[in-house]
Design an enzyme around this catalytic site. Structure first.
Site, PDB file in Angstrom:
ATOM      1  N   GLY A  46       0.838  -1.195   0.000  1.00 61.43           N
ATOM      2  CA  GLY A  46       0.000   0.000   0.000  1.00 61.43           C
ATOM      3  C   GLY A  46       0.869   1.239   0.000  1.00 61.43           C
ATOM      4  O   GLY A  46       1.992   1.218   0.510  1.00 61.43           O
ATOM      5  N   GLN A  51       3.532   9.828   0.491  1.00 61.22           N
ATOM      6  CA  GLN A  51       4.794   9.098   0.650  1.00 61.22           C
ATOM      7  C   GLN A  51       5.747   9.333  -0.527  1.00 61.22           C
ATOM      8  O   GLN A  51       6.939   9.042  -0.423  1.00 61.22           O
ATOM      9  CB  GLN A  51       4.538   7.605   0.848  1.00 61.22           C
ATOM     10  CG  GLN A  51       3.857   7.315   2.188  1.00 61.22           C
ATOM     11  CD  GLN A  51       3.639   5.836   2.379  1.00 61.22           C
ATOM     12  OE1 GLN A  51       2.653   5.284   1.916  1.00 61.22           O
ATOM     13  NE2 GLN A  51       4.589   5.171   3.018  1.00 61.22           N
ATOM     14  N   CYS A  95       5.797   0.019   7.251  1.00 67.30           N
ATOM     15  CA  CYS A  95       5.512   1.189   6.434  1.00 67.30           C
ATOM     16  C   CYS A  95       6.736   1.494   5.579  1.00 67.30           C
ATOM     17  O   CYS A  95       7.854   1.480   6.081  1.00 67.30           O
ATOM     18  CB  CYS A  95       5.189   2.381   7.332  1.00 67.30           C
ATOM     19  SG  CYS A  95       4.777   3.868   6.428  1.00 67.30           S
ATOM     20  N   LEU A  96       6.515   1.768   4.293  1.00 70.49           N
ATOM     21  CA  LEU A  96       7.645   2.063   3.400  1.00 70.49           C
ATOM     22  C   LEU A  96       8.368   3.336   3.818  1.00 70.49           C
ATOM     23  O   LEU A  96       9.530   3.523   3.461  1.00 70.49           O
ATOM     24  CB  LEU A  96       7.156   2.182   1.950  1.00 70.49           C
ATOM     25  CG  LEU A  96       6.613   0.882   1.335  1.00 70.49           C
ATOM     26  CD1 LEU A  96       6.026   1.151  -0.038  1.00 70.49           C
ATOM     27  CD2 LEU A  96       7.703  -0.179   1.248  1.00 70.49           C
ATOM     28  N   HIS A 137      -4.465   2.176   7.700  1.00 70.37           N
ATOM     29  CA  HIS A 137      -3.074   2.646   7.729  1.00 70.37           C
ATOM     30  C   HIS A 137      -2.878   3.748   6.673  1.00 70.37           C
ATOM     31  O   HIS A 137      -2.280   4.791   6.952  1.00 70.37           O
ATOM     32  CB  HIS A 137      -2.157   1.444   7.468  1.00 70.37           C
ATOM     33  CG  HIS A 137      -0.692   1.751   7.372  1.00 70.37           C
ATOM     34  ND1 HIS A 137       0.246   1.188   8.203  1.00 70.37           N
ATOM     35  CD2 HIS A 137       0.003   2.540   6.509  1.00 70.37           C
ATOM     36  CE1 HIS A 137       1.455   1.643   7.871  1.00 70.37           C
ATOM     37  NE2 HIS A 137       1.338   2.466   6.848  1.00 70.37           N
ATOM     38  N   GLU A 138      -3.396   3.520   5.462  1.00 66.56           N
ATOM     39  CA  GLU A 138      -3.193   4.492   4.370  1.00 66.56           C
ATOM     40  C   GLU A 138      -4.015   5.757   4.584  1.00 66.56           C
ATOM     41  O   GLU A 138      -3.539   6.857   4.304  1.00 66.56           O
ATOM     42  CB  GLU A 138      -3.520   3.853   3.013  1.00 66.56           C
ATOM     43  CG  GLU A 138      -2.699   2.620   2.639  1.00 66.56           C
ATOM     44  CD  GLU A 138      -1.191   2.784   2.761  1.00 66.56           C
ATOM     45  OE1 GLU A 138      -0.705   3.927   2.675  1.00 66.56           O
ATOM     46  OE2 GLU A 138      -0.499   1.778   2.964  1.00 66.56           O
ATOM     47  N   HIS A 141      -2.238   8.007   6.770  1.00 65.80           N
ATOM     48  CA  HIS A 141      -1.211   8.795   6.068  1.00 65.80           C
ATOM     49  C   HIS A 141      -1.795  10.089   5.497  1.00 65.80           C
ATOM     50  O   HIS A 141      -1.148  11.134   5.530  1.00 65.80           O
ATOM     51  CB  HIS A 141      -0.626   8.004   4.886  1.00 65.80           C
ATOM     52  CG  HIS A 141       0.529   7.113   5.246  1.00 65.80           C
ATOM     53  ND1 HIS A 141       1.694   7.596   5.796  1.00 65.80           N
ATOM     54  CD2 HIS A 141       0.704   5.770   5.101  1.00 65.80           C
ATOM     55  CE1 HIS A 141       2.541   6.571   5.969  1.00 65.80           C
ATOM     56  NE2 HIS A 141       1.965   5.461   5.575  1.00 65.80           N
TER      57      HIS A 141
HETATM   58 NI    NI Z   1       2.702   3.457   5.606  1.00 63.38          NI
END
Ligand code: NI
Length: 179
Positions: A46, A51, A95-96, A137-138, A141
């Site tokens: 995701g 990001q 998380c990236l 989660h997204e 963000h």
């Molecule tokens: Ni993340």
């Protein structure tokens, strides 16, 4: 399509509240293409637009299990949680933007999400399991919230300190390499 850099903690842009997409146009489609390319290359399941430094309410996702499985790309534009279950569940998250850090997070087990697709059509989905975790989660963000915000203050501060130190070291290394 273009591979984009993923911004990493403690980059302040991760704390921005992203703006709703007012009009889905060619630029939105290009953004989504870049997000998929970047997400698959990472690899991740995701990605929120912020990001890659774009404060727009756009999320890409692919929850297909293995690399050899057929891809299941999903796009969520202006996603909103319209209801959530009282029941909670715990999943390990990563998380990236916080690479190689994983921790268990408790969230509502099920959420109903309303969103637009790339054609501007509105959808509602009852998310459970991994989809529920990932979409929450997204959407976090998009509101400048990271999964570490759901952990204890002690754990969160430890992680922020660690990544701040790493970022400083990386900046120092880059500077001395340029000298
Ligand atoms: Ni993340």
């Amino acid at each position: 399509m273009a591979l984009r850099d993923i911004i990493i903690l403690p980059d302040k842009r991760l704390r921005l509240v992203s703006k709703p997409v007012a009009k889905i146009d060619a630029a939105t489609k290009r953004l989504v293409e870049d997000m998929f390319e970047t997400m698959y290359a990472a690899p991740g399941i995701g990605l929120a637009a912020i990001q890659i430094g774009e404060p727009q309410r756009v999320v890409t996702m692919d929850l297909s299990k293995k690399k050899e499985d057929e891809k299941q790309p999903q796009v969520f534009i202006n996603p909103e949680i319209v209801s959530k279950s009282d029941e909670k569940s715990v999943h390990e998250e990563g998380c990236l933007s916080i690479p190689e850090y994983y921790e268990e997070v408790e969230r509502p087990a099920a959420v109903k999400v309303r969103y637009l697709d790339l054609a501007g059509k509105q959808h509602e989905v009852e998310a459970t399991g991994l989809l529920a975790t990932c979409i929450q989660h997204e959407i976090d963000h998009l509101n400048g919230v990271l999964f570490i915000d759901h952990l204890s203050k002690l754990k969160r501060e430890f992680v922020i300190k660690k990544y701040t130190k790493q970022a400083k070291q990386a900046a120092k290394d880059a500077k001395s390499a340029a000298e």
